[in-house]
Design an enzyme around this catalytic site. Structure first.
Site, PDB file in Angstrom:
ATOM      1  N   GLY A 178      58.719  43.384  41.600  1.00  0.00           N
ATOM      2  CA  GLY A 178      57.787  44.093  42.498  1.00  0.00           C
ATOM      3  C   GLY A 178      57.263  43.122  43.539  1.00  0.00           C
ATOM      4  CG  HIS A 213      37.671  42.251  37.130  1.00  0.00           C
ATOM      5  ND1 HIS A 213      38.808  41.639  36.646  1.00  0.00           N
ATOM      6  CD2 HIS A 213      38.076  42.962  38.208  1.00  0.00           C
ATOM      7  CE1 HIS A 213      39.841  41.964  37.406  1.00  0.00           C
ATOM      8  NE2 HIS A 213      39.432  42.764  38.351  1.00  0.00           N
ATOM      9  CD  GLU A 241      35.583  45.428  45.281  1.00  0.00           C
ATOM     10  OE1 GLU A 241      36.506  44.779  45.803  1.00  0.00           O
ATOM     11  OE2 GLU A 241      35.763  46.348  44.470  1.00  0.00           O
TER      12      GLU A 241
END
Ligand code: BG6
Length: 447
Positions: A11, A233, A209
């Protein structure tokens, strides 16, 4: 020519390779941290030559790729990776560049729908033979989409590979400040002695974010913030904040302590808040009735003797005011503060992860001058000012660790299992999905 290290990227025409893997490999090579004699085999379906492949990669990222270095170590190899017959020729190619002790890293930068067939093809072509520590498989989340599917992925991998050969990447663990968490906690008496429910009033782990979902609609809409960010995370950060010191500082003992934290988590059901940014439904390839959350907040508790009763607030979201990630530890007021009702703030330890790495400690102090006024001051450490050159990017550290066989910064299966158990609990909590235009809109709904 025979190589000492071969990194094969499945990929390789995607975003991750362009933005993270190629820059990290080029840097490790330039800094002589991986063998000079390395080959990066980039696999893809499209008709490229190595040069045109690298040019296409440059177009995918705003970072300037070190094309001169990359051209000297990368080979583009055209292959249909889901097609078992294609592996005969590919395997011959790999053999032609390998000697007995070549280290092979197979990096699967592919979607979860391809993982099963590619893992099988790699094994059947004997590219990775069980128990050969020189042949390893690396992949990234999503590790399933709930506990049952994660178990199925794992069972599938264990059919072909030994756990020691499997590296599950959580790139947050490669970030400097996250690596630094254990040091800050366990190598400083002032923190180590106050790191518990007697001194700590609350903990926030916030990862905000500014960007939306960029061009990842296909993946993101099946995931959402809870699975995309929290399962991996944020829970990993929570573990590092809440765990007890490991018996020894080695990978397995550290993971044993992290698992105790994951297994002791309980959720405050009434606190759960899910949001979706205004405009999400108009993003290309997002169904107009999607209920996927791009923001999640909740309060939870770590029911261990160290932290019982202390609320841990977890928050992450896209399209917020700015990119800002930090851990905020708030201490109880002192007894004097309470006794005299002094107008002073609580001490806070803020561990900053982004945009700049660092640590701030706020303390109360007398304002200089003749009056008895108090003020809050901040003792600040900025990571970028204390290192020579650039702070290594997470992927550099992680790739180097894979090459060196160090597993501390990678997740073990039982950590993933325990984190899914908790995520599945959160999903079951009653919650609405609120639309938000700005960070303020959604923050004011937090209870
Ligand atoms: C990834 C998520 O794992 O982490 C993304 O899939 C997210 O949705 C990204 O944007 C954030 O990483 P960083 O390193 O930019 O904070």
């Amino acid at each position: 020519m025979k190589k000492d290290l071969v990194i094969t990227i499945f990929g390789s025409t995607g975003d991750l390779t362009a933005r993270k893997l190629l820059p990290a490999i080029a840097k490790l090579y330039k800094n002589k941290l991986i063998p000079k004699n390395v080959e990066v085999v980039a696999l893809g379906r499209r008709d490229y030559q190595t040069d045109s492949y690298l040019d296409a990669m440059q177009n995918l990222t705003t970072k300037v790729l070190d094309l001169e270095t990359l051209k000297s170590i990368v080979t583009y190899y055209k292959i249909q990776i889901t097609e078992p017959n294609a592996y005969e020729a590919f395997s011959k190619y790999i053999q032609s560049i390998s000697h007995e002790n070549t280290k092979h890293i197979y990096y699967l930068a592919i979607g979860p729908e391809l993982l099963g067939s590619v893992a099988k093809n790699i094994s059947e072509a004997k590219l990775i033979e069980k128990n050969n520590a020189n042949q390893v498989l690396v992949f990234e989340k999503p590790f399933g989409h709930d506990l049952d599917s994660a178990k199925a992925v794992n069972q599938m991998l264990w059919q072909y590979y030994d756990e020691k050969q499997i590296y599950r990447i959580d790139h947050y663990l490669g970030k400097e400040m996250i690596q630094n968490l254990m040091t800050v906690r366990f190598a400083n008496r002032i923190f180590e002695d106050t790191w518990d429910s007697k001194s700590i009033e609350s903990v926030k782990i916030f990862v905000k974010e500014k960007e939306g979902i960029l061009n990842r609609a296909g993946y993101y809409d099946t995931s959402g913030a809870l699975k995309d960010m929290v399962q991996s995370h944020l829970l990993q950060i929570l573990c590092l904040v809440a765990m007890d010191p490991p018996k020894e500082y080695n990978s397995d003992y550290i993971k044993d302590e992290k698992i105790k934290v994951l297994r002791s988590l309980s959720i405050d059901e009434s606190s759960v808040l899910f949001g979706q940014y205004d405009g999400y439904l108009e993003e290309p390839n997002i169904p107009s009735d999607s209920k996927t959350e791009t923001f999640v907040y909740f309060k939870c508790y770590v029911n261990t003797p160290r932290f019982r009763g202390v609320p841990f607030e977890i928050l992450t979201g896209k399209k917020l005011k700015e990119k800002k990630s930090y851990i905020e530890i708030t201490y109880f007021p002192t007894t004097e503060q309470e006794k005299w009702n002094l107008p002073i703030e609580r001490n806070k330890l803020i561990i900053k992860i982004a945009p700049k790495d660092g640590v701030d400690l706020t303390i109360n102090s007398k304002k200089p001058g003749l009056k008895e006024n108090l003020e809050q001051i901040s003792l600040s450490f900025k990571m970028s000012e204390s290192v020579e050159g650039n702070i290594p990017e997470a992927y550099e550290k992680l790739l180097l660790d894979i090459y060196q066989g160090s597993k501390t910064l990678f997740t073990r299966w039982d950590e993933i299992e325990a984190s899914w158990q908790f995520i599945d609990q959160i999903k079951k909590c009653p919650h609405n999905l609120v639309s938000y235009k700005t960070e303020k809109d959604i923050m004011k709904l937090i209870k």
